[in-house]
Scaffold this active site. Structure first.
Site, PDB file in Angstrom:
ATOM      1  N   TRP A 156       0.807  -1.218   0.000  1.00 33.52           N
ATOM      2  CA  TRP A 156       0.000   0.000   0.000  1.00 33.52           C
ATOM      3  C   TRP A 156       0.845   1.275   0.000  1.00 33.52           C
ATOM      4  O   TRP A 156       0.318   2.358  -0.207  1.00 33.52           O
ATOM      5  CB  TRP A 156      -0.915   0.027   1.245  1.00 33.52           C
ATOM      6  N   ASN A 157       2.159   1.183   0.275  1.00 38.43           N
ATOM      7  CA  ASN A 157       2.896   2.441   0.462  1.00 38.43           C
ATOM      8  C   ASN A 157       3.192   3.178  -0.843  1.00 38.43           C
ATOM      9  O   ASN A 157       3.323   4.395  -0.850  1.00 38.43           O
ATOM     10  CB  ASN A 157       4.163   2.238   1.312  1.00 38.43           C
ATOM     11  N   LYS A 180      -2.204  -8.614  -7.616  1.00 40.61           N
ATOM     12  CA  LYS A 180      -3.029  -8.478  -6.421  1.00 40.61           C
ATOM     13  C   LYS A 180      -2.532  -7.248  -5.658  1.00 40.61           C
ATOM     14  O   LYS A 180      -1.504  -7.287  -4.997  1.00 40.61           O
ATOM     15  CB  LYS A 180      -2.907  -9.703  -5.506  1.00 40.61           C
ATOM     16  N   PRO A 181      -3.269  -6.126  -5.755  1.00 41.70           N
ATOM     17  CA  PRO A 181      -2.846  -4.936  -5.025  1.00 41.70           C
ATOM     18  C   PRO A 181      -3.194  -5.081  -3.548  1.00 41.70           C
ATOM     19  O   PRO A 181      -3.970  -5.969  -3.173  1.00 41.70           O
ATOM     20  CB  PRO A 181      -3.678  -3.818  -5.658  1.00 41.70           C
ATOM     21  N   GLY A 234       6.755  -6.287  -0.127  1.00 38.44           N
ATOM     22  CA  GLY A 234       5.994  -6.206   1.122  1.00 38.44           C
ATOM     23  C   GLY A 234       6.874  -6.591   2.284  1.00 38.44           C
ATOM     24  O   GLY A 234       8.112  -6.482   2.218  1.00 38.44           O
ATOM     25  N   SER A 235       6.249  -7.087   3.339  1.00 36.78           N
ATOM     26  CA  SER A 235       7.006  -7.385   4.555  1.00 36.78           C
ATOM     27  C   SER A 235       7.851  -8.647   4.389  1.00 36.78           C
ATOM     28  O   SER A 235       7.518  -9.541   3.598  1.00 36.78           O
ATOM     29  CB  SER A 235       6.032  -7.576   5.717  1.00 36.78           C
ATOM     30  N   GLU A 256      11.075  -8.018  -2.825  1.00 37.30           N
ATOM     31  CA  GLU A 256      11.585  -6.730  -2.352  1.00 37.30           C
ATOM     32  C   GLU A 256      10.939  -6.526  -0.985  1.00 37.30           C
ATOM     33  O   GLU A 256       9.761  -6.229  -0.890  1.00 37.30           O
ATOM     34  CB  GLU A 256      11.202  -5.650  -3.363  1.00 37.30           C
ATOM     35  N   LEU A 257      11.715  -6.786   0.061  1.00 35.79           N
ATOM     36  CA  LEU A 257      11.143  -6.895   1.412  1.00 35.79           C
ATOM     37  C   LEU A 257      11.546  -5.718   2.298  1.00 35.79           C
ATOM     38  O   LEU A 257      11.843  -4.642   1.812  1.00 35.79           O
ATOM     39  CB  LEU A 257      11.557  -8.243   2.008  1.00 35.79           C
ATOM     40  N   CYS A 290      10.313   1.337   2.456  1.00 37.11           N
ATOM     41  CA  CYS A 290      11.288   0.329   2.879  1.00 37.11           C
ATOM     42  C   CYS A 290      12.718   0.843   2.761  1.00 37.11           C
ATOM     43  O   CYS A 290      13.647   0.207   3.224  1.00 37.11           O
ATOM     44  CB  CYS A 290      11.096  -0.950   2.075  1.00 37.11           C
ATOM     45  N   GLU A 388      12.210  -2.458  11.733  1.00 37.79           N
ATOM     46  CA  GLU A 388      11.878  -1.495  10.690  1.00 37.79           C
ATOM     47  C   GLU A 388      10.772  -0.600  11.249  1.00 37.79           C
ATOM     48  O   GLU A 388       9.666  -1.062  11.528  1.00 37.79           O
ATOM     49  CB  GLU A 388      11.393  -2.242   9.438  1.00 37.79           C
TER      50      GLU A 388
HETATM   51  P1  ADP Z   1       2.854  -4.353   4.775  1.00 40.15           P
HETATM   52  O1  ADP Z   1       3.438  -4.551   6.122  1.00 40.15           O
HETATM   53  O2  ADP Z   1       3.597  -3.430   3.888  1.00 40.15           O
HETATM   54  O3  ADP Z   1       1.372  -4.178   4.754  1.00 40.15           O
HETATM   55  P2  ADP Z   1       2.417  -7.021   3.822  1.00 40.15           P
HETATM   56  O4  ADP Z   1       3.503  -7.974   3.506  1.00 40.15           O
HETATM   57  O5  ADP Z   1       1.462  -7.380   4.907  1.00 40.15           O
HETATM   58  O6  ADP Z   1       3.185  -5.683   4.056  1.00 40.15           O
HETATM   59  O7  ADP Z   1       1.565  -6.679   2.551  1.00 40.15           O
HETATM   60  C1  ADP Z   1       2.103  -6.578   1.249  1.00 40.15           C
HETATM   61  C2  ADP Z   1       1.182  -7.282   0.290  1.00 40.15           C
HETATM   62  O8  ADP Z   1       1.134  -8.658   0.639  1.00 40.15           O
HETATM   63  C3  ADP Z   1      -0.253  -6.792   0.320  1.00 40.15           C
HETATM   64  O9  ADP Z   1      -0.780  -6.823  -0.997  1.00 40.15           O
HETATM   65  C4  ADP Z   1      -0.941  -7.827   1.177  1.00 40.15           C
HETATM   66  O10 ADP Z   1      -2.320  -7.954   0.906  1.00 40.15           O
HETATM   67  C5  ADP Z   1      -0.214  -9.077   0.744  1.00 40.15           C
HETATM   68  N1  ADP Z   1      -0.299 -10.196   1.675  1.00 40.15           N
HETATM   69  C6  ADP Z   1      -0.336 -10.184   3.021  1.00 40.15           C
HETATM   70  N2  ADP Z   1      -0.404 -11.429   3.510  1.00 40.15           N
HETATM   71  C7  ADP Z   1      -0.427 -12.277   2.441  1.00 40.15           C
HETATM   72  C8  ADP Z   1      -0.492 -13.695   2.272  1.00 40.15           C
HETATM   73  N3  ADP Z   1      -0.567 -14.517   3.306  1.00 40.15           N
HETATM   74  N4  ADP Z   1      -0.491 -14.194   1.011  1.00 40.15           N
HETATM   75  C9  ADP Z   1      -0.420 -13.365  -0.056  1.00 40.15           C
HETATM   76  N5  ADP Z   1      -0.341 -12.027   0.040  1.00 40.15           N
HETATM   77  C10 ADP Z   1      -0.342 -11.482   1.262  1.00 40.15           C
END
Ligand code: ADP
Length: 486
Positions: A156-157, A180-181, A234-235, A256-257, A290, A388
């Site tokens: 989302w950032n 998948k956004p 993402g995370s 890219e974590l 990040c 972080e």
């Molecule tokens: P943030 O901490 O930046 O929100 P996330 O890793 O939770 O990071 O989210 C990044 C993306 O990963 C989002 O699109 C979120 O919906 C998706 N996401 C979160 N959990 C899962 C999962 N178990 N499987 C697939 N996608 C996921």
């Protein structure tokens, strides 16, 4: 919302060239983080919709990969021009669902579009090699081919740029995509889809599955034998989970974590520039990137000078609604994020940290506004050293020697961005080489650009986005061995 182009506000998933509801008919709300108001109800897709999108992408791959590079390039270029033409509307949608100041949102739209322009150009430069053979009757060549259907999961950032940064090289390479956004910011993704139709992409080349059930859609993507590549931003926690899920079908993966960027100020640094660089690297997007400076290390002899000037500059950062002119720091994305930053600040205070400015919610306007914060006397036992932060909080550590600061900077599982300020050229080389990070900003706090490879090492992931290397993640090298050339 006051959009010039009303079609940019779409609320259904985008599959096989058309907007459609989830098979179940379910929807979920998208809200403005500044005031909690509801912006839209968006299709809440599940595994069945994801499978339909994957099938559409597989069908479209057969067509799209056969397009000449020039034809793919022209459609990408048209998409780029539409993004620029509609930048004001796209930025408005982005700010409303994400919170960042409108000026920053416009910057993101231009930055995001620049990947589409760059990879439109790169599409024509997917060269192979001719390799001298190992035997006299042999001739060897390599060609590069698209990996196939790509799944992209984005955060989302940067709701717009994280999509274009993945999708543009994938499409240029000849792949088709299912995106998948984030459930928090699907509207920016859907606006890009609307422009993609106008740009002339054939149905199924780009698909967007909106959902509030990320694990279900993620599993459908990773388990599918048709999907040959996953690109995730993402995370670190979710990245590791997805990497594991991709093992069964041996997918190509780019991750890219998270990051824990050091920002080092040596005693010979230009102090004005170091302060400006630290502000830019810390408070952009309310500290929610990040590559944000996570730990600021300042050499002992200039520590007091730096911290005084830095605090003055941070106090000038205007906090507020991203839609209001003059706002530099907007709201954080959600309550959970503010609570996490509060816990981090309270831990630092308990362990002797000195809050010089900020340290709390603003108390007016929105409950998600957290004041730009400076914590002096930061130490290694605090959470700010290992975690972080992902919020507008800058812990400032003191160090004595180059050796000591390199050791501290590298003492983390992350390895995405790093920064340092100094003038001694030999030290600049030593430090740049010693930092265990994918990216190093030297006398600058702003490093993101289309023309450079963005990515990390260690638990920050692998793969590079942007630059002449950005296409490699979406291509396979095939080697042709010709025998019997007598
Ligand atoms: P943030 O901490 O930046 O929100 P996330 O890793 O939770 O990071 O989210 C990044 C993306 O990963 C989002 O699109 C979120 O919906 C998706 N996401 C979160 N959990 C899962 C999962 N178990 N499987 C697939 N996608 C996921």
């Amino acid at each position: 919302m006051q959009l010039k182009n009303k079609n940019l506000l779409q609320t259904q998933a985008y599959i096989d060239g058309a907007f459609s509801s989830a098979a179940s008919g379910a929807t979920f709300p998208v809200t403005n983080p500044y005031d909690g108001s509801k912006l839209a109800e968006v299709a809440d897709c599940g595994a069945e919709d994801t499978e339909r999108a994957i099938q559409a992408a597989a069908k479209a791959f057969k067509v799209w990969r056969k397009f000449s590079a020039g034809k793919r390039a022209r459609i990408l270029k048209a998409w780029y021009l539409l993004q620029i033409e509609n930048a004001a509307d796209l930025a408005q949608i982005l700010t409303l669902e994400q919170g960042k100041p409108l000026g920053e949102a416009k910057g993101e739209i231009r930055y995001g579009a620049s990947f589409v322009e760059w990879f439109a150009e790169e599409a024509r430069r997917i060269y192979g090699d001719v390799i001298p053979g190992h035997q006299s009757d042999k001739r060897i060549m390599t060609i590069k081919q698209p990996v196939g259907v790509v799944a992209a999961i984005t955060p989302w950032n940067f709701p717009s740029a994280m999509i274009t940064r993945k999708v543009a090289p994938a499409l240029a390479a000849g792949c088709t995509v299912v995106i998948k956004p984030s459930e928090l910011t699907p509207l920016s993704a859907l606006a890009l889809a609307e422009l993609a139709t106008q740009a002339g992409f054939p149905p199924g080349v780009i698909n967007i599955v909106t959902t509030n059930k990320a694990p279900e859609v993620g599993t459908a993507m990773t388990a599918s034998p048709i999907v040959r590549k996953l690109s995730f931003t993402g995370s670190t926690m979710v990245g590791k989970l997805l990497l594991g899920q991709c093992a069964a079908t041996v997918k190509k993966v780019s991750l890219e974590l998270g990051g824990n960027a050091p920002f080092i100020v040596f005693d010979d640094a230009d102090m004005d520039k170091a302060v400006a660089g630290a502000v830019a690297a810390k408070y952009r997007n309310a500290g929610q990137t990040c590559i944000c400076a996570n730990r600021i290390f300042v050499q002992s002899s200039v520590y007091d000078d730096f911290i005084t000037r830095f605090t003055v500059a941070v106090k000038e950062q205007q906090l507020g609604d991203g839609m209001t002119a003059g706002t530099v720091v907007g709201p954080m994305i959600e309550e959970k994020a503010v609570c996490s930053v509060e816990a981090i600040v309270s831990d630092a205070k308990d362990k002797g940290g000195l809050v010089l400015t900020g340290g709390k919610r603003s108390g007016s306007g929105s409950s998600l506004l957290f004041e730009p914060t400076v914590v002096a006397n930061a130490t290694r036992d605090m959470k700010v050293f290992t975690t972080e932060i992902f919020g507008p909080v800058a812990p400032v550590f003191r160090f004595e020697t180059e050796e000591e600061v390199i050791e501290m900077a590298n003492d983390t599982e992350y390895g995405l961005a790093s920064y340092f300020y100094g003038r001694d050229y030999a030290r600049i080389w030593r430090v740049a080489e010693a930092l265990e990070y994918g990216m190093v900003g030297i006398n600058t706090g702003m490093i993101s650009t289309t023309v450079a490879p963005f990515g990390g090492v260690k638990h920050s992931g692998f793969g590079r986005e942007g630059s002449k290397y950005g296409m490699d993640d979406y291509l396979e090298i095939k080697y042709l061995c010709w025998g019997g050339v007598e």
